[in-house]
Write a protein that holds these residues in place. Structure first.
Motif, PDB file in Angstrom:
ATOM      1  N   CYS A   1       0.871  -1.151   0.097  1.00 39.59           N
ATOM      2  CA  CYS A   1      -0.021   0.042  -0.008  1.00 39.59           C
ATOM      3  C   CYS A   1       0.954   1.186   0.115  1.00 39.59           C
ATOM      4  CB  CYS A   1      -0.942  -0.196   1.266  1.00 39.59           C
ATOM      5  SG  CYS A   1      -2.208  -1.307   1.223  1.00 39.59           S
ATOM      6  N   PHE A   2       0.224   2.390  -0.293  1.00 37.25           N
ATOM      7  CA  PHE A   2       1.081   3.720  -0.258  1.00 37.25           C
ATOM      8  C   PHE A   2       0.886   4.435   1.004  1.00 37.25           C
ATOM      9  CE2 PHE A   2      -0.275   2.855  -4.738  1.00 37.25           C
ATOM     10  CZ  PHE A   2       0.907   3.209  -5.328  1.00 37.25           C
ATOM     11  N   CYS A   3       1.977   4.959   1.275  1.00 37.15           N
ATOM     12  CA  CYS A   3       1.974   5.747   2.697  1.00 37.15           C
ATOM     13  C   CYS A   3       0.975   6.869   2.473  1.00 37.15           C
ATOM     14  CB  CYS A   3       3.235   6.339   2.918  1.00 37.15           C
ATOM     15  SG  CYS A   3       3.309   7.505   4.478  1.00 37.15           S
ATOM     16  N   PRO A   4      -0.121   7.237   3.168  1.00 37.26           N
ATOM     17  CA  PRO A   4      -0.987   8.386   2.907  1.00 37.26           C
ATOM     18  C   PRO A   4      -0.484   9.912   3.390  1.00 37.26           C
ATOM     19  CG  PRO A   4      -1.664   7.060   4.818  1.00 37.26           C
ATOM     20  CD  PRO A   4      -0.497   6.296   4.573  1.00 37.26           C
ATOM     21  N   ALA A   5       0.507   9.671   4.143  1.00 38.75           N
ATOM     22  CA  ALA A   5       1.297  11.209   4.440  1.00 38.75           C
ATOM     23  C   ALA A   5       1.659  11.771   3.446  1.00 38.75           C
ATOM     24  CB  ALA A   5       2.191  10.740   5.667  1.00 38.75           C
ATOM     25  N   PRO A   6       1.177  13.044   3.354  1.00 36.02           N
ATOM     26  CA  PRO A   6       1.543  13.999   2.268  1.00 36.02           C
ATOM     27  C   PRO A   6       3.125  14.082   1.902  1.00 36.02           C
ATOM     28  CG  PRO A   6      -0.128  15.157   3.736  1.00 36.02           C
ATOM     29  CD  PRO A   6       0.233  13.919   4.520  1.00 36.02           C
ATOM     30  N   GLY A   7       3.382  13.807   0.801  1.00 36.36           N
ATOM     31  CA  GLY A   7       5.020  14.018   0.378  1.00 36.36           C
ATOM     32  C   GLY A   7       5.526  13.001   0.638  1.00 36.36           C
ATOM     33  N   CYS A   8       5.192  11.663   1.316  1.00 35.24           N
ATOM     34  CA  CYS A   8       5.791  10.483   1.412  1.00 35.24           C
ATOM     35  C   CYS A   8       5.625   9.482   0.475  1.00 35.24           C
ATOM     36  CB  CYS A   8       5.409   9.804   2.727  1.00 35.24           C
ATOM     37  SG  CYS A   8       6.474   8.444   3.444  1.00 35.24           S
ATOM     38  N   GLU A   9       6.781   8.884  -0.084  1.00 35.41           N
ATOM     39  CA  GLU A   9       6.730   7.951  -1.254  1.00 35.41           C
ATOM     40  C   GLU A   9       6.761   6.396  -0.862  1.00 35.41           C
ATOM     41  OE1 GLU A   9       9.524   9.346  -4.035  1.00 35.41           O
ATOM     42  OE2 GLU A   9       8.501  10.916  -4.518  1.00 35.41           O
ATOM     43  N   LEU A  10       6.603   5.986   0.511  1.00 36.63           N
ATOM     44  CA  LEU A  10       6.789   4.828   1.026  1.00 36.63           C
ATOM     45  C   LEU A  10       5.594   3.654   0.352  1.00 36.63           C
ATOM     46  CD1 LEU A  10       8.316   2.770   2.802  1.00 36.63           C
ATOM     47  CD2 LEU A  10       6.285   2.979   4.347  1.00 36.63           C
ATOM     48  N   PHE A  11       6.093   2.691  -0.143  1.00 31.67           N
ATOM     49  CA  PHE A  11       5.101   1.721  -0.931  1.00 31.67           C
ATOM     50  C   PHE A  11       5.610   0.363  -0.426  1.00 31.67           C
ATOM     51  CE2 PHE A  11       2.331   0.413  -3.802  1.00 31.67           C
ATOM     52  CZ  PHE A  11       2.736  -0.587  -4.565  1.00 31.67           C
ATOM     53  N   SER A  12       4.791  -0.101   0.768  1.00 28.07           N
ATOM     54  CA  SER A  12       5.076  -1.491   1.348  1.00 28.07           C
ATOM     55  C   SER A  12       3.896  -1.954   1.781  1.00 28.07           C
ATOM     56  CB  SER A  12       6.181  -1.035   2.573  1.00 28.07           C
ATOM     57  OG  SER A  12       6.694  -2.354   2.845  1.00 28.07           O
ATOM     58  N   SER A  13       4.087  -3.120   2.403  1.00 24.83           N
ATOM     59  CA  SER A  13       2.915  -4.087   3.228  1.00 24.83           C
ATOM     60  C   SER A  13       2.365  -3.356   4.193  1.00 24.83           C
ATOM     61  CB  SER A  13       3.407  -5.383   3.828  1.00 24.83           C
ATOM     62  OG  SER A  13       4.277  -5.022   4.965  1.00 24.83           O
ATOM     63  N   PRO A  14       1.035  -3.572   4.525  1.00 30.94           N
ATOM     64  CA  PRO A  14       0.659  -2.815   5.491  1.00 30.94           C
ATOM     65  C   PRO A  14       1.032  -2.800   6.951  1.00 30.94           C
ATOM     66  CG  PRO A  14      -1.232  -3.935   4.160  1.00 30.94           C
ATOM     67  CD  PRO A  14       0.156  -4.435   3.942  1.00 30.94           C
ATOM     68  N   ALA A  15       1.567  -3.853   7.297  1.00 27.65           N
ATOM     69  CA  ALA A  15       2.317  -4.309   8.411  1.00 27.65           C
ATOM     70  C   ALA A  15       3.494  -3.195   8.633  1.00 27.65           C
ATOM     71  CB  ALA A  15       2.944  -5.809   8.726  1.00 27.65           C
ATOM     72  N   ARG A  16       4.683  -3.083   7.703  1.00 28.85           N
ATOM     73  CA  ARG A  16       5.477  -2.293   7.653  1.00 28.85           C
ATOM     74  C   ARG A  16       5.106  -0.677   7.479  1.00 28.85           C
ATOM     75  NH1 ARG A  16       9.237  -5.693   3.099  1.00 28.85           N
ATOM     76  NH2 ARG A  16       9.761  -7.177   4.642  1.00 28.85           N
ATOM     77  N   LEU A  17       3.916  -0.686   6.934  1.00 29.81           N
ATOM     78  CA  LEU A  17       3.293   0.770   6.807  1.00 29.81           C
ATOM     79  C   LEU A  17       3.113   1.193   8.235  1.00 29.81           C
ATOM     80  CD1 LEU A  17       2.242   3.238   5.073  1.00 29.81           C
ATOM     81  CD2 LEU A  17       0.066   1.870   5.085  1.00 29.81           C
ATOM     82  N   ALA A  18       2.443   0.463   8.996  1.00 27.37           N
ATOM     83  CA  ALA A  18       1.848   0.782  10.128  1.00 27.37           C
ATOM     84  C   ALA A  18       3.290   1.313  11.035  1.00 27.37           C
ATOM     85  CB  ALA A  18       1.313  -0.387  11.023  1.00 27.37           C
ATOM     86  N   ASP A  19       3.983   0.462  11.016  1.00 27.11           N
ATOM     87  CA  ASP A  19       5.494   0.929  11.880  1.00 27.11           C
ATOM     88  C   ASP A  19       6.027   2.165  11.349  1.00 27.11           C
ATOM     89  OD1 ASP A  19       7.490  -0.081  13.674  1.00 27.11           O
ATOM     90  OD2 ASP A  19       8.541   0.101  12.044  1.00 27.11           O
ATOM     91  N   HIS A  20       6.075   2.261  10.111  1.00 22.69           N
ATOM     92  CA  HIS A  20       6.411   3.388   9.372  1.00 22.69           C
ATOM     93  C   HIS A  20       5.692   4.653   9.771  1.00 22.69           C
ATOM     94  CE1 HIS A  20       7.540   6.342   6.172  1.00 22.69           C
ATOM     95  NE2 HIS A  20       6.434   6.587   5.973  1.00 22.69           N
ATOM     96  N   LEU A  21       4.289   4.623   9.798  1.00 19.31           N
ATOM     97  CA  LEU A  21       3.512   5.674  10.245  1.00 19.31           C
ATOM     98  C   LEU A  21       3.690   6.077  11.811  1.00 19.31           C
ATOM     99  CD1 LEU A  21       0.160   4.727   8.566  1.00 19.31           C
ATOM    100  CD2 LEU A  21       1.995   6.502   7.952  1.00 19.31           C
ATOM    101  N   ASN A  22       4.163   5.067  12.529  1.00 17.26           N
ATOM    102  CA  ASN A  22       4.367   5.547  13.959  1.00 17.26           C
ATOM    103  C   ASN A  22       5.640   6.030  14.069  1.00 17.26           C
ATOM    104  OD1 ASN A  22       5.312   3.550  16.896  1.00 17.26           O
ATOM    105  ND2 ASN A  22       3.559   4.988  16.707  1.00 17.26           N
TER     106      ASN A  22
END
Length: 335
Positions: A173-194
Motif C-alpha cells: 500500500c502507499f503511505c498516505p502522509a503528504p509527500g511520503c513515497e513509501l510503498f510497502s506492506s500494511p504491517a511495515r506501513l503501520a510501523d513507518h507511520l508510527n
C-alpha cells in the motif's frame, strides 16, 4: 508487477554454513541436480502478543515481519513454465492431468476441446492417459508469493498462486502522509507511520471497543492494528475538517479485497449523560491508499460537533469480523 511496486525493493542476504570440526569432512550427499539449491523453510512462530498499548501494537507488527521458523528442506529449481501449463487452455495445470496420443498434456476439463483438435484428419478418436506421476508434482510444486519482498513468506502451490495473490494481505500500500513515497506492506506501513510520522498506534481486539481521543486533522490519523491475524490488519482512524466540526472515518489499508471482511462502529459519548453520536457500517472500506485518506467529500463519516472537541477523549471504535458480528446479536456498545 506495476512500476510503483518496483520502487521500494530489497532482498535478504543469503546464509552460508561453515564447518569447524577437527575431523575429516563427511562426503556430501548426491545432488539431485547440478542447479538445485537446498533451502530450509520454517513455519511462522507464535502470533503477536496481546495488549492495547502502543508498545504492544508495535511488537505485533515487528513479530509479523520476523522470518518464519525453519522446518523441512526444500529444493529450489528452475523449470520452464510450459511444464506446468495446460497445452489446451494455457493456464496452470490442475490435477488430474492427462496426456493425449500426441504427447500433449492437458487439464481434465480440456480433454474434450483438445480431443476435437487432435481428431481432425484422423480415423479414430484421440485417447488420453492419466498422469499420476505428474499429479504428484503438480500438488507439491510451490513458488514464493509475489509479495515476498514486502514480507509474505508463503510458499504457494503453483496452480493456486492466482487465488493466493488475490487475497494476500502483504500486498503493498502507499503511505498516505503528504509527500511520503513509501510503498510497502500494511504491517511495515503501520510501523513507518508510527516511527517516522509519529502517528499514534494502538493494538485492538476484534469485537471489543477501544477508546481514543478524536484525532485532529492537522495531526494525522490514529493507526489501529488488529490482534491475532497472521498478517496484521491495519486500520486508520482518519479525521478531516468539516467546517468547525471534525469528520471521522475508518479505512483498512489493504490492496486486496479478499479474505476477512469487517464491520465497524464509531461513537462519541456526550459528557455528563448517556447520549451517544453513533455511526454503524456493515463494511469497512479498504484500499491501497493510492488516492490518499478519506475525506468528508468522499467517504461516510461520524461528525463530531465543535462543542464536543475540547473534551473529545471519548471516541470509541469497535471493529469486528463480519462473520463474528453476524453471529453476535448484541452490538458491543459501551453502556
Amino acid at each position: 508487477m506495476s512500476e510503483q511496486q518496483g520502487r521500494k525493493r530489497g532482498s535478504a542476504p543469503g546464509d552460508s554454513e561453515l564447518s569447524h570440526s577437527g575431523k575429516k569432512p563427511r562426503a556430501p550427499p548426491q545432488a539431485a541436480a547440478p542447479c538445485a539449491v537446498v533451502k530450509l523453510e520454517r513455519e511462522e512462530e507464535g502470533d503477536a502478543g496481546q495488549g492495547s498499548s502502543s508498545s504492544d501494537a508495535r511488537r505485533a507488527v515487528v513479530a509479523a515481519l520476523e522470518p518464519q521458523a525453519m522446518e523441512q528442506p526444500q529444493l529450489k529449481l528452475v523449470i520452464g513454465m510450459s511444464v506446468f501449463h495446460c497445452q489446451a487452455c494455457f493456464r496452470p495445470l490442475k490435477p488430474p492431468a492427462f496426456m493425449c496420443e500426441s504427447g500433449h498434456i492437458v487439464c481434465c476439463t480440456c480433454r474434450g476441446k483438445h480431443g476435437e483438435a487432435c481428431d481432425r484428419g484422423r480415423a479414430t478418436a484421440a485417447t488420453f492417459a492419466a498422469c499420476p506421476g505428474l499429479d504428484v508434482v503438480l500438488r507439491d510444486a510451490k513458488m514464493p508469493c509475489q509479495n515476498e519482498e514486502f514480507g509474505c513468506t508463503s510458499l504457494v502451490v503453483y496452480y493456486q498462486a492466482g487465488d493466493h495473490h488475490g487475497e494476500c494481505q502483504w500486498a503493498p500500500c502507499f503511505c498516505p502522509a503528504p509527500g511520503c513515497e513509501l510503498f510497502s506492506s500494511p504491517a511495515r506501513l503501520a510501523d513507518h507511520l508510527n516511527t517516522h510520522h509519529r502517528w499514534p498506534l494502538t493494538s485492538v481486539r476484534y469485537g471489543e471497543p477501544c477508546k481514543l481521543p478524536v484525532p485532529a486533522p492537522e495531526q494525522g490519523c490514529h493507526v489501529l492494528v488488529g490482534e491475532g491475524d497472521r498478517s496484521p490488519r491495519v486500520f486508520l482512524v482518519s479525521p478531516s475538517a468539516l467546517g468547525a466540526a471534525t469528520a471521522v472515518s475508518l479505512v483498512c489499508a489493504s490492496a486486496n479485497a479478499g479474505g476477512d471482511q469487517f464491520m465497524y462502529m464509531l461513537w462519541v459519548e456526550v459528557p455528563g449523560n448517556k447520549e451517544k453520536l453513533v455511526l454503524i457500517l456493515p463494511a469497512v472500506r479498504s484500499g491501497d491508499l493510492s488516492c490518499g485518506l478519506p475525506t468528508a467529500d468522499t467517504d461516510v463519516f461520524l461528525a463530531v460537533p465543535p462543542v464536543l472537541l475540547p473534551e473529545a477523549q471519548n471516541l470509541f471504535v469497535c471493529i469486528d469480523k463480519a462473520d463474528a458480528a453476524a453471529a453476535n446479536s448484541t452490538p458491543p456498545m459501551v453502556e
